[in-house]
Design a protein around this motif. Structure first.
Motif, PDB file in Angstrom:
ATOM      1  N   GLU A 134      -6.291  -3.876   5.775  1.00 46.31           N
ATOM      2  CA  GLU A 134      -6.163  -4.822   6.795  1.00 46.31           C
ATOM      3  C   GLU A 134      -4.835  -4.849   6.625  1.00 46.31           C
ATOM      4  N   ILE A 135      -4.073  -5.191   5.573  1.00 46.44           N
ATOM      5  CA  ILE A 135      -2.606  -5.333   5.483  1.00 46.44           C
ATOM      6  C   ILE A 135      -2.182  -4.303   4.526  1.00 46.44           C
ATOM      7  N   TYR A 136      -0.806  -4.081   4.854  1.00 49.70           N
ATOM      8  CA  TYR A 136      -0.099  -3.077   4.065  1.00 49.70           C
ATOM      9  C   TYR A 136       0.735  -3.736   2.921  1.00 49.70           C
ATOM     10  N   VAL A 137       1.292  -4.909   3.352  1.00 52.92           N
ATOM     11  CA  VAL A 137       2.142  -5.746   2.414  1.00 52.92           C
ATOM     12  C   VAL A 137       2.166  -7.086   2.406  1.00 52.92           C
ATOM     13  N   THR A 138       2.304  -7.813   1.289  1.00 50.10           N
ATOM     14  CA  THR A 138       2.126  -9.241   1.157  1.00 50.10           C
ATOM     15  C   THR A 138       2.872  -9.635  -0.086  1.00 50.10           C
TER      16      THR A 138
ATOM     17  N   ASN B 292       0.751  -1.313   0.035  1.00 50.60           N
ATOM     18  CA  ASN B 292      -0.001   0.115  -0.040  1.00 50.60           C
ATOM     19  C   ASN B 292       0.953   1.378  -0.068  1.00 50.60           C
ATOM     20  N   ARG B 293       0.774   2.039  -1.040  1.00 49.74           N
ATOM     21  CA  ARG B 293       1.569   3.245  -1.068  1.00 49.74           C
ATOM     22  C   ARG B 293       1.647   4.225  -0.274  1.00 49.74           C
ATOM     23  N   LYS B 294       0.363   4.365   0.334  1.00 46.26           N
ATOM     24  CA  LYS B 294      -0.107   5.045   1.556  1.00 46.26           C
ATOM     25  C   LYS B 294       1.188   5.060   2.718  1.00 46.26           C
ATOM     26  N   HIS B 295       1.397   3.656   3.003  1.00 43.71           N
ATOM     27  CA  HIS B 295       2.316   3.519   4.074  1.00 43.71           C
ATOM     28  C   HIS B 295       3.605   2.965   3.590  1.00 43.71           C
ATOM     29  N   ILE B 296       3.687   2.434   2.600  1.00 43.52           N
ATOM     30  CA  ILE B 296       4.994   2.135   1.824  1.00 43.52           C
ATOM     31  C   ILE B 296       5.525   2.382   0.717  1.00 43.52           C
ATOM     32  N   SER B 297       6.942   3.137   0.419  1.00 44.37           N
ATOM     33  CA  SER B 297       6.978   3.640  -0.808  1.00 44.37           C
ATOM     34  C   SER B 297       7.622   2.878  -1.598  1.00 44.37           C
ATOM     35  N   ASP B 298       7.657   3.027  -3.122  1.00 45.58           N
ATOM     36  CA  ASP B 298       8.311   2.198  -3.919  1.00 45.58           C
ATOM     37  C   ASP B 298       9.825   1.840  -3.677  1.00 45.58           C
ATOM     38  N   GLU B 299      10.469   3.310  -3.326  1.00 47.20           N
ATOM     39  CA  GLU B 299      11.898   3.124  -2.982  1.00 47.20           C
ATOM     40  C   GLU B 299      12.115   1.955  -1.911  1.00 47.20           C
ATOM     41  N   GLU B 300      11.323   2.050  -0.917  1.00 44.24           N
ATOM     42  CA  GLU B 300      11.586   1.057   0.439  1.00 44.24           C
ATOM     43  C   GLU B 300      11.510  -0.269  -0.065  1.00 44.24           C
ATOM     44  N   VAL B 301      10.473  -0.663  -0.780  1.00 40.65           N
ATOM     45  CA  VAL B 301      10.280  -1.879  -1.259  1.00 40.65           C
ATOM     46  C   VAL B 301      11.479  -2.198  -2.404  1.00 40.65           C
TER      47      VAL B 301
ATOM     48  N   GLY C 200      13.632  -5.204  -0.995  1.00 42.36           N
ATOM     49  CA  GLY C 200      13.048  -6.472  -1.587  1.00 42.36           C
ATOM     50  C   GLY C 200      12.316  -7.469  -0.823  1.00 42.36           C
ATOM     51  N   ALA C 201      12.366  -8.777  -0.850  1.00 42.77           N
ATOM     52  CA  ALA C 201      11.482  -9.785  -0.245  1.00 42.77           C
ATOM     53  C   ALA C 201      11.618  -9.697   1.223  1.00 42.77           C
ATOM     54  N   ARG C 202      12.643  -8.816   1.890  1.00 43.35           N
ATOM     55  CA  ARG C 202      12.709  -8.690   3.248  1.00 43.35           C
ATOM     56  C   ARG C 202      11.681  -7.903   3.775  1.00 43.35           C
ATOM     57  N   ILE C 203      10.978  -7.135   3.131  1.00 41.45           N
ATOM     58  CA  ILE C 203      10.238  -6.442   3.516  1.00 41.45           C
ATOM     59  C   ILE C 203       8.968  -7.024   4.450  1.00 41.45           C
ATOM     60  N   LEU C 204       8.735  -8.173   3.828  1.00 39.71           N
ATOM     61  CA  LEU C 204       7.664  -9.013   4.505  1.00 39.71           C
ATOM     62  C   LEU C 204       8.125  -9.397   5.915  1.00 39.71           C
ATOM     63  N   LEU C 205       9.300  -9.230   6.457  1.00 39.61           N
ATOM     64  CA  LEU C 205       9.966  -9.510   7.806  1.00 39.61           C
ATOM     65  C   LEU C 205       9.974  -8.246   8.640  1.00 39.61           C
TER      66      LEU C 205
ATOM     67  N   HIS D   9      -7.342   1.637  -6.399  1.00 39.56           N
ATOM     68  CA  HIS D   9      -6.430   1.377  -5.133  1.00 39.56           C
ATOM     69  C   HIS D   9      -5.015   1.694  -5.481  1.00 39.56           C
ATOM     70  N   ASP D  10      -4.247   2.460  -4.481  1.00 42.19           N
ATOM     71  CA  ASP D  10      -2.956   2.820  -4.751  1.00 42.19           C
ATOM     72  C   ASP D  10      -2.286   1.819  -4.195  1.00 42.19           C
ATOM     73  N   ILE D  11      -2.121   0.573  -4.790  1.00 39.14           N
ATOM     74  CA  ILE D  11      -1.264  -0.635  -4.434  1.00 39.14           C
ATOM     75  C   ILE D  11      -0.153  -0.751  -5.617  1.00 39.14           C
ATOM     76  N   GLY D  12       1.025  -0.829  -4.843  1.00 38.65           N
ATOM     77  CA  GLY D  12       2.276  -1.100  -5.635  1.00 38.65           C
ATOM     78  C   GLY D  12       2.655  -2.370  -6.010  1.00 38.65           C
ATOM     79  N   TYR D  13       3.199  -2.431  -7.038  1.00 41.97           N
ATOM     80  CA  TYR D  13       3.550  -4.265  -7.210  1.00 41.97           C
ATOM     81  C   TYR D  13       5.159  -4.106  -7.536  1.00 41.97           C
ATOM     82  N   MET D  14       5.867  -5.032  -7.096  1.00 40.73           N
ATOM     83  CA  MET D  14       7.332  -5.315  -7.646  1.00 40.73           C
ATOM     84  C   MET D  14       7.718  -6.845  -7.524  1.00 40.73           C
ATOM     85  N   ASP D  15       8.233  -6.968  -8.735  1.00 45.34           N
ATOM     86  CA  ASP D  15       8.853  -8.611  -8.592  1.00 45.34           C
ATOM     87  C   ASP D  15      10.268  -8.416  -8.277  1.00 45.34           C
TER      88      ASP D  15
END
Lengths: 288, 379
Positions: free
Chosen positions: B254-258, B169-178, B182-187, B273-279
């Protein structure tokens, strides 16, 4: 054939449709499950036919299964207790109401017209981050951000209570309806207060209904798997979820069979205990 | 003029730009109706197969299939397509295993590992590829991997591909941060209680491999993987188990990242919805196929597969479900929308995607799925 012989056979002839149904729909599938529990799952997902005790050994010796079973029984017990506390006053009001009893009973039955899954999911719209309760709290300025009310053990119990409360109320109601109200009048005329009359006359006489409702609520709660999936968090699984997972996700039908028989045995033992102390008559009365 | 010829002429007109898509699909329907009225005996011959059952992932995917493939197919052939849904491949396989032959016909399966599992259980068929001429338009790499499993034959046709990447969710997490984490953002502790995760053991272990800097198709330190899975679980709000649930959790905040399926995220973005996506690097790429299960009416299934692979149908479905079609973009003009979809590869080589190795995953399935089940429940 003699008249006596014909009369002796008559009950079995009359019961035969029910006996055939029980045999085909309950006993035979159960036998299949018992047989499956001794097979083994292979790496491809196919089952290895034979007589192996591996599944039973795993199900009975692994602390993982024991702990989840205990947690399941705990959640079922809490749910039953909450249903009893909430259900008794409701059943009492219905049983003692005069003009609108039929309407109250109809209202009690209304939830059964809606799918259990839909009723369970409705809590997401009520308690979710953007649900009705949080929206109201934030609109009133009571909180700045949503309060987390879902996806924990409490929300699982809430969902189960929502599902099982009508069963409890109906059983207590049936029991209260069977009480001769002149007994209560007699107690009052002998000087007992209304509260004492309730404690010493009404409550003891309605206990079989309470117990029957409790048994039903407990058994149904212990066997549920939808509610923890929809309303539970990562660690709120119940025993039926393990059965579901073994059979559906892991394609391990033999282990799933052993686990389902384990749950059946535990719940069956509880029913036997109930029957020993209270008898099944009250339960049947409540169900009818 | 027979119905097939009528359909082919309409298709040529559509390809030449004489007809728009809506008119094209409408005329197919009209042709189907006319066929039913004028040649009842020919229709009777086809009626030996009255219906084909199709099972897929539900939601927007099902809607796209129904609108752009099944209804036109029924109008063309008179064969009804009954469509069911499933939440995951494992769940569906258990249903198929419990069914009678012929009860389930075509499944929208994900990953070559599932195809290999069906083959292992003796549930594959052999398609007559002469009845599926549209297979020529499919990206060869997507076809070849299936042929390897079934000794050169096919029991399915590839249909689409996509990725399971990171949605946030870009309201809470920026593209740069993701991008940085990377995958560690899930932790990340910061998002504790606002993290989601698919309750699928393969996806979980794949992402745990990325989080522990291991090869997702060849992790060696499984203890590290189990530990990371526990860390992820402890920060989790909920394991989701269907695309609809994923979309609901993200849309309702309900969730910000998954981790999430690319097409579902695209659908959320389309809804505003302002949802970002990154592989992330080595993110989970997958391909989906239309798999014909043993005991199915083969000719009717092959005709449906051919119809679904026709570029017009395939493109319309792809646009509806937001996953790129399996059609080779060097052979077929895929229009304007598809090149904008996540995971789309204009070269048709798919070199940028990492797919799951079926031998590796299926070889460890029994042990790992059970282990994940325990960790998932707090162990």
């Amino acid at each position: 054939m003699t008249v006596e012989a014909r009369e002796a056979r008559q009950p079995f002839i009359l019961l035969s449709p029910a006996l055939v149904s029980v045999l085909l729909l309950l006993i035979v599938p159960l036998c299949f499950i018992v047989v499956y529990s001794f097979w083994l799952r292979t790496a491809t997902g196919a089952d290895q036919v034979g007589f192996y005790l591996d599944n039973w050994r795993e199900a009975l010796s692994d602390a993982f299964y024991r702990d989840i079973l205990l947690n399941t029984l705990k959640i079922a017990a809490i749910t039953t207790a909450v249903c009893a506390v909430m259900g008794y006053p409701a059943a009492y009001v219905i049983a003692r109401s005069r003009g609108n009893k039929a309407l109250l009973l109809l209202l009690l039955m209304l939830p059964f017209w809606i799918s259990y899954i839909i009723r369970t999911m409705s809590w997401i719209n009520i308690l979710g981050a953007s649900g009705a309760v949080n929206s109201l709290l934030m609109t009133l300025g009571i909180t700045d951000e949503p309060i987390r009310m879902l996806y924990n053990e409490a929300s699982v119990i809430l969902g189960l209570v929502h599902f099982l409360l009508p069963f409890m109320i109906l059983n207590i109601y049936v029991s209260l309806e069977g009480i001769d109200t002149t007994l209560e009048d007699a107690a009052c005329s002998l000087g007992a207060t209304r509260w004492r009359t309730f404690l010493e006359v009404t409550l003891p006489l309605s206990l079989p209904g309470l117990a029957a409702g409790g048994l039903l609520a407990f058994v149904l709660a212990a066997g549920t798997y939808i509610t923890p999936i929809v309303l539970g968090g990562p660690t709120d699984a119940m025993f039926a979820n393990l059965v579901f997972e073994a059979i559906i996700t892991q394609l391990d039908w033999p282990l799933g069979s052993a686990l389902s028989l384990m749950l059946l045995a535990v719940l069956g033992a509880l029913v036997l205990l109930y029957n020993h102390f209270l008898g099944m008559g009250q339960l049947m009365k409540g169900l009818s | 003029m027979d119905n097939t010829k009528r359909y082919e002429r309409l298709r040529d007109r559509y390809r030449n730009g004489d007809l728009d898509r809506r008119t094209f699909l409408g005329l197919i329907g009209a042709a189907g109706l006319a066929y039913g009225l004028h040649t009842p005996f020919a229709r009777g011959a086809l009626a030996a197969t009255e219906q084909v059952r199709f099972d897929g992932w539900g939601g927007v995917v099902s809607e796209a299939f129904r609108q752009h493939a099944f209804d036109p197919y029924t109008q063309k052939t008179g064969i009804n397509v009954v469509d069911g849904t499933f939440g995951g491949g494992d769940e569906y396989l258990s249903r198929v295993k419990a069914s009678q032959p012929g009860e389930y016909n075509i499944a929208h399966l994900s990953g070559v590992f599932d195809y290999a599992r069906y083959h292992g259980l003796g549930l594959t068929t052999t398609l007559n590829e002469d009845n599926i001429p549209n297979l020529q338009y499919v990206i060869p790499k997507l076809v070849d991997v299936f042929r390897k499993v079934t000794d050169g034959t096919l029991s399915c046709v590839p249909y689409d591909y996509g990725t399971t990447g990171l949605a946030y969710n870009r309201k809470h997490i920026s593209d740069e941060e993701v991008k940085e984490k990377g995958a560690r953002i899930l932790l990340d502790e910061r998002f504790k209680g606002k993290i989601g995760g698919w309750a699928d053991w393969r996806t979980r272990i794949w992402y745990a491999s990325l989080q522990t800097d291991q090869d997702p198709n060849g992790a060696t330190d499984m203890d590290a993987i189990w530990e990371v899975l526990r860390t992820h679980r402890d920060g989790l709000l909920k394991y989701w188990s269907s695309g609809a649930e994923l979309m609901s959790l993200l849309a309702e905040e309900e969730i910000y990242v998954t981790e999430a399926w690319s097409g579902r995220v695209y659908a959320l973005q389309e809804q505003g919805h302002d949802i970002g996506y990154m592989d992330p690097p080595n993110g989970f790429g997958w391909q989906e196929c239309l798999f014909v299960i043993k005991g199915s009416p083969m000719e009717a299934c092959e005709e449906l597969l051919n119809f679904m692979l026709a570029p017009e149908t395939s493109i319309a479905v792809a646009e509806g479900q937001n996953y790129p079609p399996a059609l080779d973009p060097t052979k077929v003009d895929l229009g304007a929308k598809i090149p904008t979809l996540p995971a789309f590869d204009p070269t048709g080589k798919l070199d940028g995607l990492t797919f799951a190795d079926p031998v590796y995953w299926n070889g460890n399935e029994q042990e790992w799925s059970k282990m994940f089940g325990r960790i998932q429940k707090g162990y």
